[in-house]
Design an enzyme around this catalytic site. Structure first.
Site, PDB file in Angstrom:
ATOM      1  N   ASP A 194      40.656  36.768  47.941  1.00  0.00           N
ATOM      2  CA  ASP A 194      40.630  38.208  47.681  1.00  0.00           C
ATOM      3  C   ASP A 194      39.535  38.573  46.693  1.00  0.00           C
ATOM      4  O   ASP A 194      39.223  37.799  45.766  1.00  0.00           O
ATOM      5  CB  ASP A 194      41.977  38.666  47.107  1.00  0.00           C
ATOM      6  CG  ASP A 194      43.000  38.984  48.175  1.00  0.00           C
ATOM      7  OD1 ASP A 194      42.691  38.796  49.369  1.00  0.00           O
ATOM      8  OD2 ASP A 194      44.108  39.422  47.818  1.00  0.00           O
ATOM      9  N   HIS A 241      44.769  36.656  41.790  1.00  0.00           N
ATOM     10  CA  HIS A 241      44.030  37.752  41.165  1.00  0.00           C
ATOM     11  C   HIS A 241      43.923  37.563  39.653  1.00  0.00           C
ATOM     12  O   HIS A 241      44.829  37.017  39.008  1.00  0.00           O
ATOM     13  CB  HIS A 241      44.712  39.089  41.456  1.00  0.00           C
ATOM     14  CG  HIS A 241      44.715  39.449  42.904  1.00  0.00           C
ATOM     15  ND1 HIS A 241      45.262  40.606  43.393  1.00  0.00           N
ATOM     16  CD2 HIS A 241      44.214  38.804  43.998  1.00  0.00           C
ATOM     17  CE1 HIS A 241      45.115  40.672  44.702  1.00  0.00           C
ATOM     18  NE2 HIS A 241      44.477  39.572  45.093  1.00  0.00           N
ATOM     19  N   CYS A 349      43.619  47.855  40.394  1.00  0.00           N
ATOM     20  CA  CYS A 349      43.970  47.479  41.770  1.00  0.00           C
ATOM     21  C   CYS A 349      43.850  48.663  42.733  1.00  0.00           C
ATOM     22  O   CYS A 349      43.424  48.508  43.879  1.00  0.00           O
ATOM     23  CB  CYS A 349      45.404  46.953  41.825  1.00  0.00           C
ATOM     24  SG  CYS A 349      45.743  45.497  40.843  1.00  0.00           S
TER      25      CYS A 349
END
Length: 365
Positions: A194, A241, A349
């Site tokens: 990601d 993350h 985010c």
């Protein structure tokens, strides 16, 4: 809206806890420090956990407030395409999954200079999430931007490296990971990575690696960006993350969850000044019914959004962090975001900054 429990979801949310909670007067597991994931049910290995309508409505209110706060600061705000009620599920040759609305937009797209990179997703229900941004990406491409897509994984159970989930002690594990099931579409471990595993700093990118899936994705980035950007690998800064672990507030200053996190960064970044986020308080968060699915650690409010070198958007429910940043001479813009632990993201985010002032600076030489 609901969360669908299956292997990719459970691996992604495996641990959201920092290793430095010890010493803050908390011992043992609790809902406060350890996200609670109930056991997966049903022979299909899929379980849907609905989110109460009231929480969804309040989330939408808070999103509108975030968009308005950004507009008031002179930021151009784009919104993704809405999820049609008719699009309940997507199916590939290897699996099917429920579709979730595009909320944490930063996760699956990496903006590097004039290039848009759609990264390889890690959760099946988000496999096609960048489709909701296609009109915007098309317009940028027509205006001269580069547009690349990392290889899309088959995402069978055999695609996932389970080693971190089975051995990690950083805040978990929260629960055992079941044995993967075989599939005729198995190709072995694949790249899954990601954009939110990256810290972008001008010409440099810090990339967090916790699994072989991540390592393959970073190798692709290194080859793709060779000669244009420098990639700095860090290992197990978190399960995936890192934007609730470390953020750059401005050149020379980091916001970090702990000094231990900062000590894992590349050596040039360890020389930067740092602000350690204050320990969140339990009364900063709503209390939920026992069947609610908690997806983030209490440090989610570290997920702030820097608009420029002086201005930071911070959750108004985190007054301790507001005071710390104000003491550091930032202009803090408090914005409401109530149910961040249910929806798995903060302001960083929720946003994808596609255009910023400045050029390709060299901050780490």
């Amino acid at each position: 809206m609901s969360h669908e429990r299956e292997l990719s979801f459970d691996l992604f949310f495996h641990d959201n806890l920092v290793h430095d909670n010890a010493g803050h007067g908390e011992s043992g597991r609790s809902e406060w420090y350890y996200p609670r994931l109930t056991a997966r049910g049903g022979s299909s290995g899929r379980q849907r956990t609905p989110v109460a309508r009231r929480y969804v409505d309040e989330l939408n209110e808070d999103l509108e407030g975030l968009a308005e706060a950004l507009r008031s600061l002179g930021v151009t705000v784009h919104r993704p395409l809405p999820l049609s009620p008719d699009t309940a599920e997507v199916t590939t040759p290897a699996w099917s999954a429920s579709v979730v609305p595009p909320l944490n937009l930063r996760d699956n797209t990496l903006i590097l200079g004039d290039e848009i990179i759609e990264t390889s997703p890690m959760i099946r229900s988000r496999y096609f999430e960048t489709q909701f941004l296609k009109p915007l990406f098309r317009d940028y491409f027509r205006d001269g931007a580069r547009w690349s897509v990392m290889p899309r994984p088959m995402m069978t159970d055999a695609s996932f490296d389970l080693s971190y989930a089975r051995t990690a002690t950083v805040g978990g594990p929260t629960e055992p990971i079941e044995d993967p099931q075989s599939s005729p579409w198995d190709v072995g471990l694949e790249m899954m990575f990601d954009a939110a595993q990256c810290l972008r700093l001008g010409n440099d990118i810090v990339a967090n690696i916790s699994t072989e899936n991540h390592a393959l994705g970073v190798t692709w980035l290194e080859r793709h960006l060779e000669g244009r950007f420098r990639i700095h690998r860090v290992h197990e800064l978190s399960d995936s993350h890192i934007d609730s672990m470390v953020l750059a507030l401005r050149p020379g200053l980091l916001l970090v969850r702990s000094h231990e996190v900062a000590d894992k960064l590349p050596e040039p970044l360890r020389r930067w000044d740092r602000i350690v986020a204050p320990t969140p308080q339990e009364n900063n968060f709503p209390r939920y019914d026992s069947d609610a699915l908690i997806l983030t650690s209490p440090f989610i409010d570290l997920n702030v959004l820097s608009v420029d070198e002086e201005t930071v958007l911070v959750n108004e429910a985190s007054p301790e962090l507001v005071r710390v940043l104000e003491d550091a001479k930032f202009t803090v813009v408090p914005v409401r975001h109530r149910h961040r632990r249910l929806f798995g993201g903060g302001f960083h985010c929720f946003t994808l900054d596609t255009v910023r002032d400045g050029g390709p600076e060299d901050y780490l030489s």
